[in-house]
Motif scaffolding. Sequence first.
Motif, PDB file in Angstrom:
ATOM      1  N   LEU B 417       0.814  -1.210   0.000  1.00 17.04           N
ATOM      2  CA  LEU B 417       0.000   0.000   0.000  1.00 17.04           C
ATOM      3  C   LEU B 417       0.851   1.264   0.000  1.00 17.04           C
ATOM      4  CD1 LEU B 417      -2.627  -1.011   2.701  1.00 17.04           C
ATOM      5  CD2 LEU B 417      -3.041  -0.796   0.274  1.00 17.04           C
ATOM      6  N   GLN B 418       2.145   1.086   0.245  1.00 15.54           N
ATOM      7  CA  GLN B 418       3.047   2.225   0.388  1.00 15.54           C
ATOM      8  C   GLN B 418       2.525   3.191   1.439  1.00 15.54           C
ATOM      9  OE1 GLN B 418       6.124   3.136  -1.521  1.00 15.54           O
ATOM     10  NE2 GLN B 418       5.968   0.937  -1.417  1.00 15.54           N
ATOM     11  N   GLU B 419       2.104   2.628   2.519  1.00 16.00           N
ATOM     12  CA  GLU B 419       1.476   3.442   3.533  1.00 16.00           C
ATOM     13  C   GLU B 419       1.527   2.678   4.848  1.00 16.00           C
ATOM     14  OE1 GLU B 419      -2.470   4.295   2.384  1.00 16.00           O
ATOM     15  OE2 GLU B 419      -2.874   5.548   4.122  1.00 16.00           O
ATOM     16  N   GLY B 420       1.764   3.388   5.911  1.00 21.84           N
ATOM     17  CA  GLY B 420       1.796   2.723   7.207  1.00 21.84           C
ATOM     18  C   GLY B 420       0.414   2.672   7.828  1.00 21.84           C
ATOM     19  N   PHE B 421       0.201   1.639   8.618  1.00 21.20           N
ATOM     20  CA  PHE B 421      -1.061   1.558   9.339  1.00 21.20           C
ATOM     21  C   PHE B 421      -0.915   2.289  10.665  1.00 21.20           C
ATOM     22  CE2 PHE B 421      -1.139  -2.579   6.978  1.00 21.20           C
ATOM     23  CZ  PHE B 421      -2.153  -2.226   6.118  1.00 21.20           C
ATOM     24  N   SER B 422      -1.941   3.019  11.012  1.00 21.71           N
ATOM     25  CA  SER B 422      -1.844   3.764  12.276  1.00 21.71           C
ATOM     26  C   SER B 422      -1.814   2.813  13.466  1.00 21.71           C
ATOM     27  CB  SER B 422      -3.016   4.722  12.398  1.00 21.71           C
ATOM     28  OG  SER B 422      -4.219   4.040  12.179  1.00 21.71           O
ATOM     29  N   SER B 423      -2.427   1.651  13.311  1.00 21.41           N
ATOM     30  CA  SER B 423      -2.397   0.711  14.434  1.00 21.41           C
ATOM     31  C   SER B 423      -0.984   0.202  14.676  1.00 21.41           C
ATOM     32  CB  SER B 423      -3.342  -0.447  14.165  1.00 21.41           C
ATOM     33  OG  SER B 423      -3.229  -0.900  12.853  1.00 21.41           O
ATOM     34  N   CYS B 424      -0.215   0.081  13.605  1.00 18.23           N
ATOM     35  CA  CYS B 424       1.176  -0.349  13.778  1.00 18.23           C
ATOM     36  C   CYS B 424       1.977   0.724  14.486  1.00 18.23           C
ATOM     37  CB  CYS B 424       1.823  -0.606  12.425  1.00 18.23           C
ATOM     38  SG  CYS B 424       1.261  -2.082  11.676  1.00 18.23           S
ATOM     39  N   GLU B 425       1.705   1.953  14.124  1.00 19.97           N
ATOM     40  CA  GLU B 425       2.410   3.055  14.764  1.00 19.97           C
ATOM     41  C   GLU B 425       2.134   3.034  16.264  1.00 19.97           C
ATOM     42  OE1 GLU B 425       0.965   6.822  13.586  1.00 19.97           O
ATOM     43  OE2 GLU B 425       2.626   7.917  14.452  1.00 19.97           O
ATOM     44  N   GLU B 426       0.871   2.911  16.610  1.00 19.75           N
ATOM     45  CA  GLU B 426       0.508   2.872  18.020  1.00 19.75           C
ATOM     46  C   GLU B 426       1.172   1.690  18.711  1.00 19.75           C
ATOM     47  OE1 GLU B 426      -3.690   2.833  18.693  1.00 19.75           O
ATOM     48  OE2 GLU B 426      -3.883   4.756  17.663  1.00 19.75           O
ATOM     49  N   PHE B 427       1.150   0.577  18.008  1.00 18.65           N
ATOM     50  CA  PHE B 427       1.762  -0.619  18.576  1.00 18.65           C
ATOM     51  C   PHE B 427       3.231  -0.378  18.884  1.00 18.65           C
ATOM     52  CE2 PHE B 427       4.418  -4.237  17.202  1.00 18.65           C
ATOM     53  CZ  PHE B 427       4.255  -5.034  18.315  1.00 18.65           C
ATOM     54  N   LEU B 428       3.925   0.236  17.945  1.00 19.64           N
ATOM     55  CA  LEU B 428       5.349   0.488  18.158  1.00 19.64           C
ATOM     56  C   LEU B 428       5.559   1.422  19.339  1.00 19.64           C
ATOM     57  CD1 LEU B 428       6.616   0.860  14.503  1.00 19.64           C
ATOM     58  CD2 LEU B 428       7.139  -0.955  16.105  1.00 19.64           C
ATOM     59  N   TYR B 429       4.770   2.461  19.402  1.00 17.13           N
ATOM     60  CA  TYR B 429       4.942   3.413  20.496  1.00 17.13           C
ATOM     61  C   TYR B 429       4.664   2.753  21.841  1.00 17.13           C
ATOM     62  CZ  TYR B 429       5.013   7.045  16.928  1.00 17.13           C
ATOM     63  OH  TYR B 429       5.336   7.819  15.850  1.00 17.13           O
ATOM     64  N   ARG B 430       3.698   1.867  21.829  1.00 14.78           N
ATOM     65  CA  ARG B 430       3.358   1.222  23.086  1.00 14.78           C
ATOM     66  C   ARG B 430       4.394   0.190  23.498  1.00 14.78           C
ATOM     67  NH1 ARG B 430      -2.709   0.165  24.733  1.00 14.78           N
ATOM     68  NH2 ARG B 430      -3.769   1.764  23.550  1.00 14.78           N
ATOM     69  N   GLY B 465      13.365   7.981  22.123  1.00 15.83           N
ATOM     70  CA  GLY B 465      13.887   7.662  23.451  1.00 15.83           C
ATOM     71  C   GLY B 465      14.189   6.183  23.608  1.00 15.83           C
ATOM     72  N   PRO B 466      13.163   5.337  23.480  1.00 17.18           N
ATOM     73  CA  PRO B 466      13.407   3.900  23.653  1.00 17.18           C
ATOM     74  C   PRO B 466      14.395   3.350  22.634  1.00 17.18           C
ATOM     75  CG  PRO B 466      11.052   4.359  23.520  1.00 17.18           C
ATOM     76  CD  PRO B 466      11.751   5.632  23.255  1.00 17.18           C
ATOM     77  N   LEU B 467      14.319   3.895  21.431  1.00 18.67           N
ATOM     78  CA  LEU B 467      15.193   3.381  20.382  1.00 18.67           C
ATOM     79  C   LEU B 467      16.651   3.711  20.690  1.00 18.67           C
ATOM     80  CD1 LEU B 467      14.682   1.830  17.827  1.00 18.67           C
ATOM     81  CD2 LEU B 467      14.795   3.962  16.565  1.00 18.67           C
ATOM     82  N   ALA B 468      16.874   4.911  21.168  1.00 19.80           N
ATOM     83  CA  ALA B 468      18.253   5.309  21.475  1.00 19.80           C
ATOM     84  C   ALA B 468      18.822   4.424  22.587  1.00 19.80           C
ATOM     85  CB  ALA B 468      18.291   6.772  21.887  1.00 19.80           C
ATOM     86  N   GLN B 469      18.017   4.151  23.584  1.00 14.24           N
ATOM     87  CA  GLN B 469      18.492   3.300  24.667  1.00 14.24           C
ATOM     88  C   GLN B 469      18.926   1.935  24.142  1.00 14.24           C
ATOM     89  OE1 GLN B 469      15.592   2.937  27.717  1.00 14.24           O
ATOM     90  NE2 GLN B 469      16.306   4.766  28.778  1.00 14.24           N
TER      91      GLN B 469
END
Lengths: 346, 977
Positions: B417-430, B465-469
Amino acid sequence: MPRVPGCAHLWCWIQPHSVTARPAWAARSSPHVLLRAAKLLRSGANRKQRVNPAGRDNENADPQKAASLLRKQWSLYSVTPLYKFSGARLKEYARLLGAFIAAEKQKGLAVEVGVDADVKVTFASLPELRGDPQDQPAMLVQLSSRSSVSPKSSDEKLIWSGCFCCVSGEDLLENVPEDFTCLPLFLANGAESYTAMVGSWFQKTFDCHFCRLSISPLNLSWMAAMWAGCSVEKNACATELVFSVPCLPQPLDISYAIHPEDAKALWDTVQKTPGEITQEEVDLFMDCLYSHFHRHFKIHLSATKLVKVSTAIASAHCNGTIKLLQSRYLTGVLMLLTELAISQIQ
Amino acid sequence: MQRKQSSKNSKQPLQVHHSNQTDLSAWRKGGKPDPEKSLQNPTSHNSQANESEQDSFEQAVSYFEKVQSPVSLRKNEVLQKHLATVESTALEKGLPPEAFDVLLNVALSGKFADAVNTRLLKSLIPASVIPESSLVSSVSWLCVSKCSGSIQLLFIRWVISMFDFIDHKDQLHALYGFFFSFLQDEKMCPYVCHLLYLLTRRESVKPFRIRKLLDLQAKMGMQPHLQALLSLYKHFCPELVSITLSGRMKTYFKNSEGPWKAAISAIRRRNQKKSPVFQPLLLGTTQHQSRKRKWNTQLILPASSASTSNLADVKDKNSDLYNISKSFPVEQLQTFSQLLQNIHHLELPSQMGSVLTHPLLLHYMNCIKDESIYLRLHYWMGQTLQEECTWCVVDSSQYEEEFKDFLEIVHKAECFLQEGFSSCEEFLYRSLPFWDGFCCRSQVLRLMTWIPLSSFSEMKSYLYGPLAQLFFTSSLYFKCSVLESLKELLQNWLNWHMIELGSESDSQNHSLNTTLSGLVNVVAELIHFVGRISAIALQLENNVTFLLYFILDFYETVCDIYLRYNLPLLIMPPAGVFYPALLSMDSVSLNQLCYIMYRYRTNLVAAKENEMIKKKVLQFQFSSQTYQEYNQYLIAMVGCLWTSNAFQKDIHPEGLRLDEEVLKKTRVKDFKNSFNIVYHPALMGYALLFLQQAWPDDNTFNFSLIKGRKWNWYLEYLYAQGLKGLKLFIESSISRVSLVSQSKEGNMVSLRPERGCSCWRCDRVATQEEEEEEEAAGAPACGPGTATSLLNHRDSPDVARSPEPPARRAPKVGPAGSRFPGIGAGAVGRREGARCLRPCPFVAVYPEAAHAPWPGRKAFALALPNLAAGELVVGNHVLVITGKTPNPSLAAPLGLRQVGGRWNSSGQSWDSAGGTAAPLQIPGESVQPRPRSAPHTALSLLPAAMPAPAAERGGPAARPAVGAGRGTSGARLGAAG
């Protein structure tokens, strides 16, 4: 389960001066004040909650149906909005679900829809179970077995019931298109196998998703505080908090019981503004209980995990089960649970 | 299920072909006529043989067409011959469509014995397609039951096997009822079920048929073929029938393909392009879960199945019969052309999760703007990710493989789809804060590349933040893969921005109401983040080349943002990245860095040009800091690689600048040129090889031999070794003006061409603020052989366009600062300071004009040797010249006048600007570039910049002159003059 000896039924005397200098009786909330839960996950530590009398008075509600929710152990689930669900077609859904359950029970055999099976399904609307007029009316699903001996006899035995509801869930409603029906909280009572069948049928039919709703210790402490402040009739059962001690080879639970009037007295001294609860107040309330316990038993409860809260209003366990006891506070408790369910699906 | 198998088989043509041959010969041997001859023939066919065969086949067909009375096979040799002809033709190339009508008629009319009919049916193999009409007539034969049961059965099996070769199926669908009536026959029932399974469409599912099937079920019990058909019925009409199949069942239909299996795969191979796509209808119930898990925690991608939305129409179905045929059920969607034909009334599956594995539906999703589709998917995916996340949910670690697969599928869909799903974004942040950086690593990192671009300000705390750690505490390979993912994330964002730009005209904006500035900020934040972690990672990992590669790879995207993605943003790499790359031991990194610097230059120049052309204050301009940083890096690079004075000229605060004393203490002999293209550790290997080739007999490895013409050869050698980045950098940023070519142009002075004596300029891109007061660093003649001069980018169009000599243009440029209203107070102060000292003309060179003949520069080159004992003030550079007295005739055209022992370009005395410095005496003959000693930032705050540094210059100026890169010294240039 082992308990700390001597503290299983501890009746505490709470000393108000240890908390604040406010008179204990200054801020008694009226019995009609319903509890309004916070946006628990989103607003972090500084959350502040107005306890507004939002819920309608459910004195007029059908006592029969509302009563069917009381005094039962419910498993909690969160449900994403139902797609293309129509409240007008409950009978049809009942037929389809009945056939589905029949087919599930005898795997491999096809079942014609509409033919009487040994499990009868009924869908009922519970319009009184809502906080605001915008809320979807709650829906009660009941499975009852017909006795195979005499199919025509009317004695049907209720074997499973489930309730979809939404009490003051306007946060969720705001952004949802009209094809979706928001009933984010689902309570199930009965065999898990039936929950599975009903759940998967709903998932397939309305493209929704069921998810177990567990209650975090933080939310349990909120419940303990909020329910402590509710006035109940005398001779009510004790307010009991169960703590689990972590990192032990064998599970050890500590039960901490308080007289409901003492709990209320404590809460009333803690709460600064009537009709509003803050996280600080909840923390303070719990800290008072902890310090009192420590004084007697030299056990730091703050290092343990709160797993269960049971009061005269309701009792909730962290694994996501709840028992509702007071019809007066039914919508209030469901409102809080709706908030939890919404925060889980958003 | 049967069909599923067949499609699988067809994917292994070779194997099937083999088994085929044996199959075929087996059943042929059973027949009396010897087919061996005809079998052996085919390879050696000539056209005649072909023709004769064609004839005999036609004869055979006409024989079968005309034959009236039943004939016994044994006695009739004619029949034997014709039968053999038909069989061999069928096997070799298949039967033409016309033949089917005749042969089916014969086989099913019962004229011959069953043996003949069987052989005929078995040889009914199409060359291309089977006409539907022939099937219709044969069904009519079936209904009059002239033929025996076994032939009927064989015929049904033949139809099942050849189903995909039937050209049309509409009339066949009309015969659904006839086939349905054959269900009564117990023997035929399984095959008829299969055929009905192939034929069933939603409109064929009727309540009376369901009841009939249920009766059969009651009579025969659980039969797999009935189950399959019923489940298909349920699939289409869940409101009429319900069935649950256990996952254990693998096949639901008996194999009916047997006799034709080999032939079918042969045909498929033959007309590969034409043959229809084999896609089994989904039963939707075959997902078998062996393990016991809670019902709602199984990670199941829902199978695409009929939507229940038509449930709503159940009641008014009778009144609205046409409605049914209008919607196109998703399970019939098997080809792209079907999608195109039915795109306006496609019915979406009941569970949107199923689109993830359905490429056609993903196409569909891509082109319709229905919010509910995304919302349904969002809810489902969000919950599934949350529940299945193996590192967030207790006791789910055993299902890691499953979760991996799921993430893989989600990522594939995102790529599609060349597009990210917002649920994936939320999942990653969580979940990122709890991630160990190991579990499902590649999947999580790949999901990260599709985080949607939004002006979400909290990205910093949620992602960075989490990624840098994790980044700092994990292995080198993790670091590299994180950098790779962040690069892809950046590219995805930039691509998205490009698409948005393209579709800007659409009134309907994207849901993300991102302004350009917000977008620039988010992208800049990402780049800064990567810059920070890269610099630290290089420290942690000791500048390992592998890591450096990934970092520079990231910057290859960053340096081209302006030109390639049309986003007004350019961010230079931090010094912690630049210097490790510059001093890398590896030519790959150095080459990459050169390429990046080249692209930065191209972008910056383009940006300047655009600003000039538009003549308006753009909303976004690159800050002067970007130009300054670029210039600083460029000076450092040229100093290192080219002019061999890295340690002196670097003006970057974190740069390589070292005091002479410190350098002396190192006791390195030729520290000056230790980083030029010959001695640079990354390039020394090349130099060595070059020496071996140029002087095969010389074993001394005298690197100093590489100079003059050899230097050029060496450059060519480096370019030929694949150092394209270096080539681009040198050709663009160091403009090399050969004095030879200049003299050919015949301008002003002819200079005796000397070996290796050519001018080099280090082309910088000047900032706005800099324009009148040139930085010292780039400008000074770097030594005799190489002269890097500064560019004033701002003035250059004037210079370039103007026919007047720049010397005369220059005074105009000075006060022109007022043209730039948006410049801060500090800058204005500087400009005032600059106005006192009008810029020297030969500072004002436009890069594009570099190759144009420009008298001033040559005069400068000429004048230098003749100027002596004093300082030449050029912009804010001071050239200290000692030795001979200047030749006034040469100095005059430059507007140089000696003022109190100094040469001032404008003829104004330093004193007028408040300068009081006395002339400096430098021992020895040298021309020294005088970089400003004060740090850059401090300088920018000094309003009258010139005098102050000049006054402070006493100390540094006493340093010995820095020689030129290739061993040519100031003295030599003087000699040249």
